[in-house]
Design a protein around this motif. Structure first.
Motif, short mmCIF file in Angstrom:
data_model
loop_
_atom_site.label_atom_id
_atom_site.label_comp_id
_atom_site.label_asym_id
_atom_site.label_seq_id
_atom_site.Cartn_x
_atom_site.Cartn_y
_atom_site.Cartn_z
N PHE A 16 0.87 -1.18 0.00
CA PHE A 16 0.00 0.00 0.00
C PHE A 16 0.90 1.22 0.00
CE2 PHE A 16 -2.81 3.19 2.02
CZ PHE A 16 -3.92 3.07 1.18
N LYS A 17 0.46 2.28 -0.67
CA LYS A 17 1.29 3.49 -0.75
C LYS A 17 1.12 4.34 0.52
CE LYS A 17 1.55 3.81 -5.79
NZ LYS A 17 1.43 4.70 -6.97
N HIS A 18 1.73 3.85 1.60
CA HIS A 18 1.60 4.55 2.89
C HIS A 18 2.21 5.94 2.84
CE1 HIS A 18 -0.01 1.10 5.08
NE2 HIS A 18 0.89 0.35 4.48
N ASP A 19 3.30 6.08 2.10
CA ASP A 19 3.94 7.40 2.03
C ASP A 19 3.01 8.42 1.39
OD1 ASP A 19 4.08 6.03 -0.37
OD2 ASP A 19 6.08 6.72 -0.89
N LEU A 20 2.29 8.00 0.37
CA LEU A 20 1.33 8.89 -0.28
C LEU A 20 0.14 9.17 0.64
CD1 LEU A 20 0.60 10.38 -2.92
CD2 LEU A 20 -0.48 8.26 -3.70
N ALA A 21 -0.34 8.12 1.30
CA ALA A 21 -1.51 8.27 2.17
C ALA A 21 -1.24 9.24 3.32
CB ALA A 21 -1.93 6.91 2.72
N PHE A 22 -0.13 9.02 4.01
CA PHE A 22 0.17 9.87 5.16
C PHE A 22 0.87 11.16 4.77
CE2 PHE A 22 -0.42 5.73 7.21
CZ PHE A 22 -1.37 6.10 8.15
N GLY A 23 1.15 11.31 3.48
CA GLY A 23 1.63 12.59 2.98
C GLY A 23 0.50 13.53 2.65
N GLY A 24 -0.75 13.08 2.85
CA GLY A 24 -1.89 13.96 2.67
C GLY A 24 -2.82 13.60 1.54
N ASP A 25 -2.50 12.56 0.76
CA ASP A 25 -3.36 12.21 -0.37
C ASP A 25 -3.84 10.77 -0.23
OD1 ASP A 25 -4.77 12.25 -2.70
OD2 ASP A 25 -3.13 12.96 -3.96
N PHE A 26 -4.62 10.51 0.80
CA PHE A 26 -5.14 9.17 1.05
C PHE A 26 -5.99 8.68 -0.11
CE2 PHE A 26 -7.12 5.64 3.15
CZ PHE A 26 -6.24 5.27 4.15
N PRO A 27 -6.88 9.52 -0.70
CA PRO A 27 -7.68 9.04 -1.84
C PRO A 27 -6.84 8.55 -3.00
CG PRO A 27 -8.64 11.04 -0.94
CD PRO A 27 -7.32 10.87 -0.26
N ALA A 28 -5.72 9.22 -3.28
CA ALA A 28 -4.87 8.78 -4.38
C ALA A 28 -4.23 7.43 -4.07
CB ALA A 28 -3.79 9.82 -4.67
N ALA A 29 -3.84 7.22 -2.81
CA ALA A 29 -3.27 5.94 -2.41
C ALA A 29 -4.29 4.82 -2.56
CB ALA A 29 -2.75 6.01 -0.97
#
Length: 303
Positions: free
Chosen positions: A73-86
């Motif tokens: 899972f793209k945790h870096d993207l999710a917790f970087g502020g773009d959870f929907p994109a992850a």
């Protein structure tokens, strides 16, 4: 079976690969780095180089194996502020993995979460997630996977406890510990009566193996070794280990983890245990905090 594992060098994947190999299965691990590929090769797994955006590669590889366990899972993207994109990337990856499995009866097991459920009554495997929870977006992937049962895919979703703990973890509990080190207090939201389910990483890995081997199509499983550990017990163990006081704090005290620190979830796993004969054997969360988390001199928490 010959089993494809995405996220094979991640926190749970690193425990699942030897669990599968030890049970006599062969593992094909997806890796996006040289270091990850070397680790998989050393463990005795086959290596496929790529990532979640390589949809054609995911489908082609899934077509050549006897089952798939999807942990990445793209945790870096999710917790970087773009959870929907992850989540969108995750759903696309699952669709690619599932396409060649349709009509075969082969297993597709994914990692989901228990943090998407409301407080109140204990959560069972039948209960849907709350639409307004911090992790609700990810539950759409679970629905996609469970629906694959009608396409003759032996699909299953393993809902992981908010903390999958053990020596070497750099996830949620490590964030709590590092926050306590930095601020000089071990925080709890309110009186700390809210709960987090917990599971040791080796117990979680065993549940994924059992699910891949024999879970019926369309099954929801709860990876909760402890159904709900009060946050005051977690904060207390951290405070004792670091010799800092326990204090009530606002959720913002924990940064990006704030929304999760205030969760109150109690999750039952009775049906999971009865269905697959799963019996958690690892140490409790508080035992692990005392043995490992607060004894480390440095930490680099990620989620």
């Amino acid at each position: 079976m010959r089993i494809l594992v995405t996220g094979a060098t991640g926190w749970i994947g690193s425990a699942l690969v030897p669990e599968l190999l030890g049970a006599g299965h062969r593992v094909v691990g997806l890796s996006r780095s040289d270091a990850g590929a070397a680790a998989l090769d050393s463990a005795g797994a086959e290596v496929v180089r790529g990532d979640l955006d390589d949809l054609d590669l995911l489908s082609a590889t899934a077509a050549q194996v006897d089952g798939v366990v999807h942990l990445a899972f793209k945790h870096d993207l999710a917790f970087g502020g773009d959870f929907p994109a992850a989540v969108a990337a995750d759903r696309a990856a699952v669709a690619a993995l599932a396409a060649p499995l349709k009509g075969t009866g082969r297993p597709l097991v994914i990692a989901s979460g228990l943090a998407g459920h409301h407080s109140g009554t204990p959560v069972t495997e039948d209960d849907p997630p709350a639409a307004d929870s911090p992790a609700a977006h990810r539950m759409a992937t679970e629905r996609d996977v469970l629906a694959l049962a009608s396409a003759d895919v032996r699909s299953a979703s393993v809902r992981l406890a908010p903390t999958v703990h053990g020596a070497g973890d750099t996830g949620f509990v490590s964030v709590l510990v590092e926050t306590a080190r930095r601020t000089g207090i071990s925080g709890q939201v309110g009186d700390g009566s809210n709960h987090w389910p917990a599971v040791h990483v080796t117990d979680a890995a065993r549940l994924f193996r059992l699910a891949c081997e024999s879970a019926p199509a369309g099954t929801v499983l709860h990876a909760a070794g402890e159904q709900g550990v009060p946050m005051r017990e977690i904060a207390g163990a951290i405070g004792r280990g670091l010799d800092v006081p326990v204090r009530e704090v606002q959720p913002e005290h924990f940064g990006h983890l704030g929304a999760f620190a205030a969760l109150d979830v109690v999750a039952l796993s009775d049906r999971t245990r009865a269905l697959l004969g799963w019996q958690p054997e690892g140490p409790t969360l508080v035992e692990d905090i005392e043995r490992h988390y607060t004894r480390a001199t440095t930490a680099q928490p990620t989620s």
